[in-house]
Enzyme design. Structure first.
Site, PDB file in Angstrom:
ATOM      1  N   CYS A 113      -0.356   6.670   5.476  1.00  0.00           N
ATOM      2  CA  CYS A 113       1.102   6.741   5.611  1.00  0.00           C
ATOM      3  C   CYS A 113       1.750   7.192   4.298  1.00  0.00           C
ATOM      4  O   CYS A 113       1.697   6.473   3.296  1.00  0.00           O
ATOM      5  CB  CYS A 113       1.618   5.364   6.028  1.00  0.00           C
ATOM      6  SG  CYS A 113       3.398   5.165   5.944  1.00  0.00           S
ATOM      7  N   CYS A 116       4.608   4.954   2.999  1.00  0.00           N
ATOM      8  CA  CYS A 116       4.061   3.705   2.461  1.00  0.00           C
ATOM      9  C   CYS A 116       3.676   3.887   0.997  1.00  0.00           C
ATOM     10  O   CYS A 116       3.918   3.007   0.168  1.00  0.00           O
ATOM     11  CB  CYS A 116       2.833   3.269   3.257  1.00  0.00           C
ATOM     12  SG  CYS A 116       3.170   2.899   4.988  1.00  0.00           S
TER      13      CYS A 116
END
Length: 188
Positions: A113, A116
């Site tokens: 991600c 993230c």
């Protein structure tokens, strides 16, 4: 096994010419590809997999074929290197988060991600800024999907603040530090 394909740009034929298809010989293709080298991408590598069996011509058609390798993104291995946040697993969730005497900030993330990875440094700063007042942990949703399911995590990154074992607030997405600070200040 995965194969890298090369693209060859073929000039368009003008409308005044006939539309008969032309075949490229293998020598002309190789000479074109020798002149035009595509940039080499170094972000992926192949990792060997264990074969659980092989299929020969004599075996029945019900046997399964096993692929020879898999592609691994090297960025996954370095996505969170050097991060100071301790990870929480299914086994440590109860003792570290739910039974904590301090408010707890938990970041739900995954190594693939991009957002993230953007929010990791912000969470690290907050854990240092609120040391002694707030505990900060991270949960890899790929490794601990049951925790993510229990709290209805549908998007990552998601940051949840717990106090006295109860979910108090959730922030979804890569948000600025000020947004997280506002949420934290409500529960200190």
């Amino acid at each position: 096994m995965a194969t890298v394909l090369e693209c060859i740009a073929v000039p368009r034929v003008s409308a005044s010419l006939t539309h008969s298809p032309t075949r490229l010989s293998s020598s002309s293709v190789s000479s074109i590809s020798a002149r035009r080298r595509l940039p080499e991408f170094k972000g992926l590598r192949t990792a060997p997999t264990r074969a659980f069996g092989s299929v020969s011509q004599n075996q029945s058609s019900s046997s399964r074929l096993v692929r020879g390798g898999r592609i691994v993104c090297e960025a996954q291995e370095t996505a969170v290197d050097g991060q100071d946040l301790p990870a929480v697993t299914d086994e440590s969730w109860q003792s570290l988060v739910l039974e904590s005497e301090f408010p707890v900030l938990v970041e739900f993330w995954a190594p693939w991600c991009g957002p993230c990875r953007m929010i990791h440094p912000v969470i690290d700063e907050l854990s240092k800024q609120y040391a002694g007042k707030l505990k900060c942990y991270k949960v890899n949703t790929d490794e601990s999907p049951s925790i993510a399911t229990r709290y209805g995590i549908r998007s990552i990154p998601t940051v949840i603040i717990f106090k006295n074992g109860e979910k108090k607030d959730a922030v979804i997405g890569a948000v600025p530090k000020s947004t997280l600070t506002t949420s934290i200040e409500k529960y200190l």
